[in-house]
Design an enzyme around this catalytic site. Structure first.
Site, PDB file in Angstrom:
ATOM      1  N   ARG A  25       0.835  -1.205   0.000  1.00 21.93           N
ATOM      2  CA  ARG A  25       0.000   0.000   0.000  1.00 21.93           C
ATOM      3  C   ARG A  25       0.871   1.256   0.000  1.00 21.93           C
ATOM      4  O   ARG A  25       0.519   2.263  -0.602  1.00 21.93           O
ATOM      5  CB  ARG A  25      -0.929  -0.018   1.218  1.00 21.93           C
ATOM      6  CG  ARG A  25      -1.952  -1.157   1.171  1.00 21.93           C
ATOM      7  CD  ARG A  25      -2.756  -1.242   2.461  1.00 21.93           C
ATOM      8  NE  ARG A  25      -3.733  -2.337   2.426  1.00 21.93           N
ATOM      9  CZ  ARG A  25      -3.507  -3.549   2.883  1.00 21.93           C
ATOM     10  NH1 ARG A  25      -2.321  -3.855   3.380  1.00 21.93           N
ATOM     11  NH2 ARG A  25      -4.443  -4.478   2.836  1.00 21.93           N
ATOM     12  N   VAL A  53      -4.318   4.352   3.223  1.00 26.63           N
ATOM     13  CA  VAL A  53      -5.429   5.115   3.787  1.00 26.63           C
ATOM     14  C   VAL A  53      -5.010   6.035   4.934  1.00 26.63           C
ATOM     15  O   VAL A  53      -5.532   7.139   5.076  1.00 26.63           O
ATOM     16  CB  VAL A  53      -6.585   4.178   4.207  1.00 26.63           C
ATOM     17  CG1 VAL A  53      -6.217   3.319   5.411  1.00 26.63           C
ATOM     18  CG2 VAL A  53      -7.843   4.975   4.472  1.00 26.63           C
ATOM     19  N   ASP A 109      -9.616  -4.926   8.371  1.00 29.55           N
ATOM     20  CA  ASP A 109      -8.693  -5.888   8.991  1.00 29.55           C
ATOM     21  C   ASP A 109      -9.345  -6.514  10.224  1.00 29.55           C
ATOM     22  O   ASP A 109      -9.249  -7.721  10.455  1.00 29.55           O
ATOM     23  CB  ASP A 109      -7.390  -5.190   9.396  1.00 29.55           C
ATOM     24  CG  ASP A 109      -6.820  -4.361   8.266  1.00 29.55           C
ATOM     25  OD1 ASP A 109      -6.078  -4.918   7.448  1.00 29.55           O
ATOM     26  OD2 ASP A 109      -7.138  -3.167   8.195  1.00 29.55           O
ATOM     27  N   ARG A 166     -11.921  -8.951   9.091  1.00 28.31           N
ATOM     28  CA  ARG A 166     -11.282 -10.188   8.619  1.00 28.31           C
ATOM     29  C   ARG A 166     -10.875 -11.060   9.794  1.00 28.31           C
ATOM     30  O   ARG A 166     -11.045 -12.287   9.765  1.00 28.31           O
ATOM     31  CB  ARG A 166     -10.053  -9.841   7.769  1.00 28.31           C
ATOM     32  CG  ARG A 166     -10.388  -9.294   6.389  1.00 28.31           C
ATOM     33  CD  ARG A 166      -9.167  -8.674   5.715  1.00 28.31           C
ATOM     34  NE  ARG A 166      -9.446  -8.363   4.309  1.00 28.31           N
ATOM     35  CZ  ARG A 166      -8.727  -7.504   3.588  1.00 28.31           C
ATOM     36  NH1 ARG A 166      -7.696  -6.870   4.121  1.00 28.31           N
ATOM     37  NH2 ARG A 166      -9.038  -7.282   2.322  1.00 28.31           N
ATOM     38  N   HIS A 221      -3.004   0.431   8.284  1.00 29.90           N
ATOM     39  CA  HIS A 221      -3.735  -0.530   7.445  1.00 29.90           C
ATOM     40  C   HIS A 221      -2.712  -1.035   6.441  1.00 29.90           C
ATOM     41  O   HIS A 221      -2.558  -0.500   5.341  1.00 29.90           O
ATOM     42  CB  HIS A 221      -4.903   0.154   6.734  1.00 29.90           C
ATOM     43  CG  HIS A 221      -5.600  -0.731   5.733  1.00 29.90           C
ATOM     44  ND1 HIS A 221      -6.045  -1.999   6.037  1.00 29.90           N
ATOM     45  CD2 HIS A 221      -5.900  -0.519   4.429  1.00 29.90           C
ATOM     46  CE1 HIS A 221      -6.597  -2.525   4.965  1.00 29.90           C
ATOM     47  NE2 HIS A 221      -6.521  -1.660   3.969  1.00 29.90           N
TER      48      HIS A 221
END
Length: 316
Positions: A92, A126, A152, A155, A179
């Site tokens: 990311r 993010v 997350d 999940r 994240h």
């Protein structure tokens, strides 16, 4: 924030996989009264709006249309999903340079409209893009929220539910931090129902601890596994954004793991990072400061340092 209007209006910036899946979630759950889709590809936004409108006979009344940044003026919530996506093999954080440039243009255009609501950021990375949005917009910190580790955490709850053969809605364990690759589970505060997670360690203590660590690694790397298989992740985050939207528009005062600006909490300053926070109609009401173990605090500070190092060249 415009609280006088009887309607609730959401503007979605970006109608790619995440934006369109989020719009579909809003329609399915009847969360808003008005939804405007904005994209650099106007035809794509128009196509999505038409397709969604054709589902209205099966849903609650909602005004849906493709518009422009000017339509953000009286929006209660602007949700940004636009930007470059994570490709196979990319982290990311590899997206920072591309997406900060895109965000500067987007946020400037939105603020030019006279927007005075709440920003919800979903684009990766993010945490860094939430910080950038706060800086570019000039809005109070409580009105710029990142999706953070909401997905997350979901999940982890799902996989723990599978592991313990329980409804995942009864599993409560947070993922906090970036994240991304340096996130961490807060096992010390985990509960199943009202029982501490630790109470499940009655037998095979070492085995369960190893299994939980394997589950966490699976959570942390979930995006990579999905991207390698289908090219992008979007259903889970769309549902997470819908959950956040509901908490905001319905003034729920719900505790959710979002990316929020820290100013002293957890011993951290001047960065957006995923932490539990109370979310309501005004945005972030309050950061929830958990009493972390020494190891958890060390991992959180490591995660924060990675983010601070990554963002430093852009906001030094």
């Amino acid at each position: 924030m415009n609280n006088e209007r009887n309607t609730s209006k959401v503007a979605i910036i970006g109608t790619g996989f995440v934006g369109s899946s989020y719009a579909f979630s809003l329609l399915n759950q009847g969360i808003a009264n008005e939804m405007v889709l904005i994209d650099i590809n106007k035809e794509k936004a128009e196509g999505e709006a038409r397709d969604l409108n054709h589902g209205l006979p099966f849903s609650s009344p909602m005004k849906i249309w493709a518009g422009s940044y000017e339509d953000c003026k009286d929006a209660d919530l602007v949700v940004i999903t636009a930007g470059a996506n994570q490709a196979p093999g990319e982290t990311r954080l590899d997206l920072i340079a591309k997406n900060i440039k895109i965000f500067k243009i987007i946020v400037d255009e939105i603020m030019k409209s006279g927007f005075n609501g709440i920003f919800l950021i979903a684009t990766n990375p993010v945490d860094i893009l939430s910080y950038a949005t706060w800086k570019f917009s000039g809005l109070p910190m409580e009105r710029v929220i990142g999706s953070g580790t909401i997905l997350d955490t979901a999940r982890l709850r799902y996989l723990l539910g599978e592991y313990f053969e329980l409804d995942s809605r009864n599993v409560h364990v947070y993922i906090i931090g970036e994240h991304g690759d340096t996130e961490l589970p807060v096992w010390s505060h985990g509960t199943i129902g009202s029982q501490p997670l630790q109470s499940y360690f009655k037998k095979d203590n070492d085995k369960i601890k190893k299994d939980l660590e394997d589950i966490f690694v699976n959570v942390r790397d979930a995006a990579y596994h999905i991207i390698n298989r289908k090219g992008a992740t979007y259903y889970g985050i769309a549902m997470g954004l819908a959950r956040l939207t509901k908490a905001i528009l319905r003034n729920e005062n719900s505790i959710l793991t979002v990316s929020a600006l820290l100013e002293g909490k957890y011993g951290l300053d001047d960065l957006y990072i995923g932490v539990p926070a109370i979310v309501n109609r005004n945005g972030i009401r309050e950061i929830v400061e958990l009493d972390l173990t020494e190891e958890e605090m060390k991992k959180l500070h490591h995660s924060a340092n990675v983010l601070k190092t990554a963002i430093k060249p852009y906001f030094d």
